[in-house]
Design a protein around this motif. Structure first.
Motif, PDB file in Angstrom:
ATOM      1  N   ILE A 149      33.362  43.256  42.783  1.00 17.21           N
ATOM      2  CA  ILE A 149      33.364  43.131  44.364  1.00 17.21           C
ATOM      3  C   ILE A 149      33.454  44.563  44.732  1.00 17.21           C
ATOM      4  N   PRO A 150      32.369  45.065  45.351  1.00 13.57           N
ATOM      5  CA  PRO A 150      32.539  46.597  45.783  1.00 13.57           C
ATOM      6  C   PRO A 150      33.546  46.768  46.561  1.00 13.57           C
ATOM      7  N   LYS A 151      34.087  46.026  47.633  1.00 12.90           N
ATOM      8  CA  LYS A 151      35.059  46.343  48.553  1.00 12.90           C
ATOM      9  C   LYS A 151      36.509  46.379  47.682  1.00 12.90           C
ATOM     10  N   LEU A 152      36.602  45.335  47.051  1.00 12.53           N
ATOM     11  CA  LEU A 152      37.870  45.372  46.128  1.00 12.53           C
ATOM     12  C   LEU A 152      37.973  46.676  44.943  1.00 12.53           C
ATOM     13  N   GLU A 153      36.867  46.737  44.444  1.00 18.09           N
ATOM     14  CA  GLU A 153      36.784  47.836  43.647  1.00 18.09           C
ATOM     15  C   GLU A 153      37.099  49.170  44.053  1.00 18.09           C
ATOM     16  N   ALA A 154      36.458  49.468  45.199  1.00 23.98           N
ATOM     17  CA  ALA A 154      36.804  50.709  46.039  1.00 23.98           C
ATOM     18  C   ALA A 154      38.134  50.920  46.289  1.00 23.98           C
ATOM     19  N   PHE A 155      38.676  49.925  46.780  1.00 25.22           N
ATOM     20  CA  PHE A 155      40.397  49.695  46.951  1.00 25.22           C
ATOM     21  C   PHE A 155      41.094  50.196  45.677  1.00 25.22           C
ATOM     22  N   ARG A 167      40.164  51.577  42.878  1.00 24.82           N
ATOM     23  CA  ARG A 167      40.044  52.875  42.469  1.00 24.82           C
ATOM     24  C   ARG A 167      40.559  53.837  43.239  1.00 24.82           C
ATOM     25  N   ARG A 168      40.963  53.556  44.691  1.00 27.17           N
ATOM     26  CA  ARG A 168      41.536  54.443  45.420  1.00 27.17           C
ATOM     27  C   ARG A 168      43.075  54.438  45.186  1.00 27.17           C
ATOM     28  N   LYS A 169      43.730  53.159  44.945  1.00 29.72           N
ATOM     29  CA  LYS A 169      45.233  53.107  44.882  1.00 29.72           C
ATOM     30  C   LYS A 169      45.593  52.718  43.589  1.00 29.72           C
ATOM     31  N   LYS A 170      44.929  51.936  42.784  1.00 32.87           N
ATOM     32  CA  LYS A 170      45.485  51.414  41.400  1.00 32.87           C
ATOM     33  C   LYS A 170      46.662  50.622  41.300  1.00 32.87           C
ATOM     34  N   ASN A 171      46.957  50.107  42.395  1.00 36.89           N
ATOM     35  CA  ASN A 171      48.077  49.124  42.322  1.00 36.89           C
ATOM     36  C   ASN A 171      47.822  47.968  43.189  1.00 36.89           C
ATOM     37  N   GLN A 172      48.791  47.068  43.128  1.00 34.59           N
ATOM     38  CA  GLN A 172      48.716  45.794  43.959  1.00 34.59           C
ATOM     39  C   GLN A 172      48.870  46.048  45.276  1.00 34.59           C
ATOM     40  N   PRO A 173      47.830  45.469  46.023  1.00 35.92           N
ATOM     41  CA  PRO A 173      47.683  45.807  47.596  1.00 35.92           C
ATOM     42  C   PRO A 173      49.035  45.189  48.319  1.00 35.92           C
ATOM     43  N   LEU A 174      49.208  45.721  49.350  1.00 39.37           N
ATOM     44  CA  LEU A 174      50.482  45.172  50.157  1.00 39.37           C
ATOM     45  C   LEU A 174      50.026  44.027  51.047  1.00 39.37           C
ATOM     46  N   GLU A 175      50.893  43.167  51.567  1.00 38.97           N
ATOM     47  CA  GLU A 175      50.526  41.983  52.265  1.00 38.97           C
ATOM     48  C   GLU A 175      49.532  42.491  53.435  1.00 38.97           C
ATOM     49  N   SER A 176      49.736  43.326  54.185  1.00 40.94           N
ATOM     50  CA  SER A 176      48.850  43.732  55.261  1.00 40.94           C
ATOM     51  C   SER A 176      47.727  44.131  54.723  1.00 40.94           C
ATOM     52  N   TRP A 192      42.453  38.700  41.616  1.00 42.30           N
ATOM     53  CA  TRP A 192      41.397  39.702  41.266  1.00 42.30           C
ATOM     54  C   TRP A 192      41.995  40.853  40.694  1.00 42.30           C
ATOM     55  N   PHE A 193      42.904  41.414  41.624  1.00 45.65           N
ATOM     56  CA  PHE A 193      43.464  42.624  41.361  1.00 45.65           C
ATOM     57  C   PHE A 193      44.560  42.638  39.850  1.00 45.65           C
ATOM     58  N   HIS A 194      45.018  41.276  39.952  1.00 48.00           N
ATOM     59  CA  HIS A 194      45.766  41.170  38.440  1.00 48.00           C
ATOM     60  C   HIS A 194      45.035  41.442  37.512  1.00 48.00           C
ATOM     61  N   HIS A 195      43.739  40.433  37.101  1.00 46.10           N
ATOM     62  CA  HIS A 195      43.109  40.700  36.262  1.00 46.10           C
ATOM     63  C   HIS A 195      42.304  42.245  36.013  1.00 46.10           C
TER      64      HIS A 195
END
Length: 404
Positions: free
Chosen positions: A86-92, A94-103, A122-125
């Motif tokens: 998923i390009p948008k999730l993949e870009a996020f 690669r930029r942060k490498k960690n679990q996104p915050l709730e916001s 998705w981020f977990h896997h």
């Protein structure tokens, strides 16, 4: 060439900083007796091509030797779910490498059209997908095991008959007129080249919990080796390298059997490693090596900038030794009082990838719960369908007589 070397000596290798008062580089070059070699900074230029050769040799060793050996010992890799790109999730990611915050999840939810749970899954896997496999970690450990065992054996053979191996005051007798034997020269070159190769390949190696400490250790070691060779502190430098190599190959062998699942062998090797590490790093190194550089040194020369620089680097190494010793003792404490060492704890103490085993357990437990939830939902749905059919039949049966 002589002009360039003169400028380097004037701006970088200043005698007032690196050498004791009254001693010059010429004293080292012209006054060395009893051997065929005296140390020169240019001797270390060979280390860069050798470091690149070590990297090439390592990749060849891992593919030709380590991978077949891993299969022979039964190393198994965990199954990991491959996420849908998923390009948008993949870009996020690669930029942060960690679990996104709730916001951040809320923003991604609007951009991607996915639910929060789908984004979290998705981020977990995706993180698990990037974690190195047991085979990769086994190959890295086996390469370091072979090197540390070989270099420790060679260093011990070349030093055990020297007078400074038994009496550290001999490190300073006759300085700077101390010859460098060929074996000691190559001991220095091989060690420096290897640590340079580790520093150059750090971006592709498995990142461990003590990643920053390892970088500091490599840099301090490289400075110590280079400085001690150029200043002809080869005798004390060889002792520093030997003390470090004495336990490293035991640690790598314990890791190899840990990845292969040989628990008893791993625990035995780790116990031996812990004893050797604690003795060499917390007793021999400070009481013999650091003591002779800080105290015995002053019996022969007054303090000068290079003296403080050299001892500061040794104290940095000693601080790292205390940090790693604390990790080892914490695991030994848990082993004594719980009777066993949890797998994730062993990985923690051996500085494996952060949350590797915990992540694997979490992934398996999450999948099990997910599968159990799906089965319960399916069962519930079937029950609902059966109840609806039963109710409909009852209604039809109750209506039929009236119709007649």
């Amino acid at each position: 060439m002589d002009r360039v070397e003169e400028l380097i000596n004037q701006w970088i290798w200043q005698e007032e900083f690196w050498l004791p008062p009254g001693i010059t580089w010429k004293d080292i070059a012209e006054g060395t007796t009893g051997g065929s070699r005296h140390p020169k900074p240019r001797d270390l230029l060979i280390c860069l091509p050798l470091a690149l050769s070590f990297i090439a040799l390592r990749f060849g060793f891992e593919r030709v030797v380590a991978q077949p050996l891993s299969r022979l010992l039964g190393v198994r890799d965990r199954f990991r779910v491959r996420v849908t790109p998923i390009p948008k999730l993949e870009a996020f990611y690669r930029r942060k490498k960690n679990q996104p915050l709730e916001s951040e999840i809320i923003l991604l939810e609007k951009r991607c059209g996915l639910t929060q749970r789908q984004i979290q899954a998705w981020f977990h896997h995706r993180r698990n997908q990037d974690r190195p496999s047991n085979t990769k970690k086994f190959c890295e450990a086996s390469w370091r095991f072979v090197f540390y065992l070989a270099v420790f054996s060679g260093g011990l053979i070349s030093l055990i008959h020297t007078p400074w191996f038994w009496d550290q005051r001999e490190c300073w007798h006759g300085y700077p007129r101390q010859a460098v034997a060929e074996a000691q020269y190559w001991y220095y070159v091989v060690e420096l080249s290897f640590y340079l190769s580790l520093l150059l390949s750090v971006s592709v190696d498995t990142k461990r919990k003590d990643f920053k400490e390892q970088i500091v250790h490599h840099i301090a070691t490289i400075f110590l080796i280079a400085f001690s060779y150029c200043g002809n502190y080869v005798r004390i430098g060889t002792l520093v390298m030997l003390v470090h190599d004495s336990s490293d190959f035991l640690m790598e062998s314990a890791k190899m059997f840990n990845y292969a699942g040989w628990r008893k062998t791993c625990d035995t090797l780790f116990a031996i490693f812990a004893v050797v590490f604690l003795i060499t790093r917390l007793v021999v190194f400070p009481c013999r090596v650091v003591y002779t550089t800080a105290v015995h040194w002053l019996e022969f020369f007054p303090p000068y900038p290079g003296y403080y620089f050299f001892n500061a680097l040794l104290l940095v190494l000693q601080a790292l030794h205390i940090f790693w010793a604390w990790l080892i003792l914490r695991m030994v404490y848990k082993f004594v009082f719980s009777g066993q060492v949890e797998r994730d704890e062993r990985s923690d103490e051996e500085s494996e990838v952060e949350d590797e085993d915990e992540g694997g357990d979490e992934e398996r437990s999450w999948e099990q719960k997910h599968g159990a939830l799906n089965s319960k939902l399916a069962s519930l749905a079937n029950n609902c369908v059966l109840k609806n059919l039963t109710n409909q039949r009852r209604k039809m049966n109750s209506r039929t007589p009236k119709a007649r």
